[in-house]
Motif scaffolding. Structure first.
Motif, PDB file in Angstrom:
ATOM      1  N   GLY A   6       0.944  -1.200   0.002  1.00 25.92           N
ATOM      2  CA  GLY A   6       0.121   0.071   0.017  1.00 25.92           C
ATOM      3  C   GLY A   6       0.753   1.275   0.075  1.00 25.92           C
ATOM      4  N   GLU A   7       0.304   2.455   0.435  1.00 25.86           N
ATOM      5  CA  GLU A   7       0.821   3.822   0.377  1.00 25.86           C
ATOM      6  C   GLU A   7       2.005   3.851   1.217  1.00 25.86           C
ATOM      7  OE1 GLU A   7      -0.534   8.111   2.368  1.00 25.86           O
ATOM      8  OE2 GLU A   7      -1.968   6.325   2.542  1.00 25.86           O
ATOM      9  N   SER A  64      -2.202   1.778   5.670  1.00 24.02           N
ATOM     10  CA  SER A  64      -1.456   1.888   4.423  1.00 24.02           C
ATOM     11  C   SER A  64      -2.436   1.176   3.088  1.00 24.02           C
ATOM     12  CB  SER A  64      -0.200   1.061   4.489  1.00 24.02           C
ATOM     13  OG  SER A  64       0.433   0.854   3.371  1.00 24.02           O
TER      14      SER A  64
END
Length: 193
Positions: A6-7, A64
């Motif tokens: 994720g992020e 995230s």
């Protein structure tokens, strides 16, 4: 430890020193997140409770991956300082990462709105399953657990019988159980009324 996807993928997070906490291993965390992703169809917009947060790895991983916000509960001061440092290092705003110092069992977030759609229970293994899973029952009774919520409970492999007995008393239904060495991760959903 690192955020897996994720992020914030690849970003390092710290774990509290000592044996007061037992961070979920990367392997178990990756498998857990994959199972949650499959069960929920993703993390987008989820309201998360990381009830025994420690480093915050589970809630941070959910953020995230697209969760809207996470509430982290940690009663140990040293662990909470590490958690706060991890949140700062990732640049998360207070509206997304809400840190609560206290005992989640004594003072549960019963008035959470919107209700929690994802709950991580990764307590010390010495905590009885009835106490850990009872938190989910309390949240459900107070309207702080979404009707389609997913509850992830990490516990020792030797306590599956205790978890099964507790689940029946707490209004939850087992969705899946995975064993990773000495660790078991159960996913539960509230029973249909």
């Amino acid at each position: 430890m690192r955020i897996i996807a994720g992020e914030f993928k690849g970003r390092t997070i710290k774990a509290p020193k000592g044996d007061g906490t037992r961070p979920t291993t990367d392997r178990v965390r990756e498998s857990l997140m994959s199972a949650v992703n499959s069960a929920c169809g993703g993390f987008e917009g989820a309201t998360v409770l990381d009830a025994f947060a420690g480093s915050g790895a589970l809630g941070l991983e959910a953020l995230s991956r697209g969760a809207a916000c996470a509430h982290f509960f940690e009663r140990d001061g040293a662990a909470q300082r590490v958690l706060c440092g991890n949140v700062r290092a990732l640049g998360l705003e207070a509206r997304r990462a809400r840190i609560h110092r206290g005992d989640v069992l004594r003072d549960p977030p019963a008035h959470a709105r919107p209700p929690f759609s994802l709950v991580f229970l990764d307590p010390p293994y010495a905590l009885a399953a009835q106490d850990a899973l009872g938190l989910a029952a309390t949240l459900a009774a107070d309207g702080a657990l979404a009707p389609d919520a997913l509850v992830a409970y990490e516990h020792g492999a030797g306590t599956c019988g205790e978890a099964d007995a507790a689940v029946a008393a707490c209004g939850l239904a087992l969705a899946s159980r995975k064993k990773y060495g000495d660790t078991v991760v159960d996913l539960f959903r509230p029973k249909e009324l």
